[in-house]
Design an enzyme around this catalytic site. Structure first.
Site, PDB file in Angstrom:
ATOM      1  N   LYS A  10     -45.553  32.850  -6.316  1.00 38.47           N
ATOM      2  CA  LYS A  10     -44.629  31.905  -6.975  1.00 38.47           C
ATOM      3  C   LYS A  10     -44.155  30.869  -5.973  1.00 38.47           C
ATOM      4  CE  LYS A  10     -40.605  33.435  -4.956  1.00 38.47           C
ATOM      5  NZ  LYS A  10     -39.872  32.648  -3.941  1.00 38.47           N
ATOM      6  N   ASP A 135     -36.689  39.348  -6.661  1.00 37.57           N
ATOM      7  CA  ASP A 135     -37.736  38.506  -7.269  1.00 37.57           C
ATOM      8  C   ASP A 135     -38.685  39.276  -8.181  1.00 37.57           C
ATOM      9  OD1 ASP A 135     -36.911  36.249  -5.960  1.00 37.57           O
ATOM     10  OD2 ASP A 135     -38.523  36.246  -4.468  1.00 37.57           O
TER      11      ASP A 135
HETATM   12  O1  C5P Z   1     -33.627  41.466  -3.138  1.00 43.37           O
HETATM   13  P1  C5P Z   1     -34.378  41.263  -1.877  1.00 43.37           P
HETATM   14  O2  C5P Z   1     -34.820  42.578  -1.257  1.00 43.37           O
HETATM   15  O3  C5P Z   1     -35.499  40.315  -1.983  1.00 43.37           O
HETATM   16  O4  C5P Z   1     -33.358  40.596  -0.861  1.00 43.37           O
HETATM   17  C1  C5P Z   1     -33.511  40.616   0.525  1.00 43.37           C
HETATM   18  C2  C5P Z   1     -32.177  40.236   1.148  1.00 43.37           C
HETATM   19  O5  C5P Z   1     -31.906  38.856   0.889  1.00 43.37           O
HETATM   20  C3  C5P Z   1     -30.984  40.989   0.589  1.00 43.37           C
HETATM   21  O6  C5P Z   1     -30.752  42.180   1.292  1.00 43.37           O
HETATM   22  C4  C5P Z   1     -29.844  40.006   0.769  1.00 43.37           C
HETATM   23  O7  C5P Z   1     -29.361  40.070   2.077  1.00 43.37           O
HETATM   24  C5  C5P Z   1     -30.515  38.653   0.609  1.00 43.37           C
HETATM   25  N1  C5P Z   1     -30.361  38.092  -0.746  1.00 43.37           N
HETATM   26  C6  C5P Z   1     -29.156  37.516  -1.106  1.00 43.37           C
HETATM   27  N2  C5P Z   1     -29.013  36.985  -2.357  1.00 43.37           N
HETATM   28  C7  C5P Z   1     -30.034  37.010  -3.240  1.00 43.37           C
HETATM   29  C8  C5P Z   1     -31.281  37.580  -2.891  1.00 43.37           C
HETATM   30  C9  C5P Z   1     -31.404  38.116  -1.629  1.00 43.37           C
HETATM   31  O8  C5P Z   1     -28.211  37.477  -0.327  1.00 43.37           O
HETATM   32  N3  C5P Z   1     -29.863  36.476  -4.442  1.00 43.37           N
END
Ligand code: C5P
Length: 295
Positions: A10, A135
């Protein structure tokens, strides 16, 4: 039974960070878009769980999101506990790269395993996907879609089409968590959240490459720490992209070109940048996405 599924990448046409939430995540308003760059997941039923990957840099142990997806699905559906699968991942999407490669792999694993084990996709699949990463739920939908919340609340939007895209990924590994952390945003009040979300929801359905500005609110934080990403974007604009922006938390930058010839000339011009990976891609509509994944 044995079959293969594509696992598409994406880009984010836009990514607005509305503010920080009490739980430490950031509230987003983003327009996702599937593109033709893809990994492949091959599924085969065997007794145990086996994950292999052609790229030795990708770990295939319990830390891999595909393995986590298997476990999460087995937790949710008692009848598939103890079932095995051989999953062979062929990697083309740079990781990390802001292109959702690992998240896409996890979502495709959920979809593929339901097919392999001949169970209906559970109603709670979006929640299972969200437990794996912000995501992941988007990749159950595909095409052009609005993401709010952590990016995990997905609403389909009218498809945006672009045939002549380039994605350029410099050799920079960016941690999503550290980039969000470095934005230094204050915690959103309920009023601010409602106000900002209303604006975003009103704008999103009218998103158009001609009329809308491409804006990624994480670009500043990334540019401050990784100037190479700025250099990629500047090069693409200089070489004639109609628009260019960073995808996700980087380091990939995508650019839209009016003509195939221009894009071809740019690929040639970037030939000297030996550490940049360059992908000529086009958008994938939701209908094509759904068909490719048997949804
Ligand atoms: O959800 P994901 O594992 O992809 O997120 C990785 C990190 O990115 C999270 O631990 C968080 O610190 C940050 N994040 C965030 N806000 C989001 C998505 C991710 O702060 N909407």
């Amino acid at each position: 039974m044995a079959f293969e599924l594509p696992s598409f990448a994406k880009i984010n046409w836009t990514l607005r960070v509305l503010g920080k939430r009490q739980d430490g995540f950031h509230e987003l308003c983003t327009v996702f878009q599937t593109v033709s760059l893809c990994d492949t997941l091959a599924f085969e039923e065997v007794d145990e769980l086996e994950l292999t990957c052609d790229d030795p840099r990708i770990s295939t142990d319990e830390s891999n999101l595909i393995v986590k997806a298997v476990r999460a699905l087995q937790d949710a559906i008692p009848s598939v506990r103890g079932r095995g699968a051989r999953i062979q991942l062929t990697k083309r999407i740079p990781s990390p790269g802001g292109l959702g490669g690992g998240s896409s792999n996890a979502a495709v694993a959920l979809i593929g395993l339901c097919r392999l084990w001949e169970v209906d996709r559970p109603d709670e699949l979006p929640e299972i996907a969200a437990s794996l990463g912000s995501d992941v739920p988007y990749f159950l939908v595909g095409g052009t879609a609005l993401g709010t919340g952590r990016g995990d609340k997905i609403e389909p939007l009218p498809d945006v089409g672009a045939d002549n895209l380039l994605i350029v990924t410099p050799d920079v590994a960016i941690s999503t968590g550290s980039i969000f952390g470095s934005t230094g945003l204050p915690i959103l009040t309920e009023d601010e959240l409602v106000r900002k979300l209303t604006v975003c929801r009103n704008e999103a359905p009218g998103f158009s490459l001609r009329r809308s500005e491409l804006k990624n609110d994480l670009e500043g934080a990334v540019a401050a720490r990784f100037p190479e990403v700025e250099r990629v974007k500047a090069a693409l604009v200089e070489l004639g992209a109609s628009v260019a922006a960073m995808s996700g938390s980087g380091a990939s930058v995508f650019a839209v070109f009016d003509k195939q010839e221009t894009r071809q000339a740019v690929i040639k011009a970037l030939g000297g940048e030996s550490t940049w990976r360059v992908f000529a891609v086009s958008t994938i509509s939701r209908a094509v996405y759904r068909e490719a994944l048997g949804l």
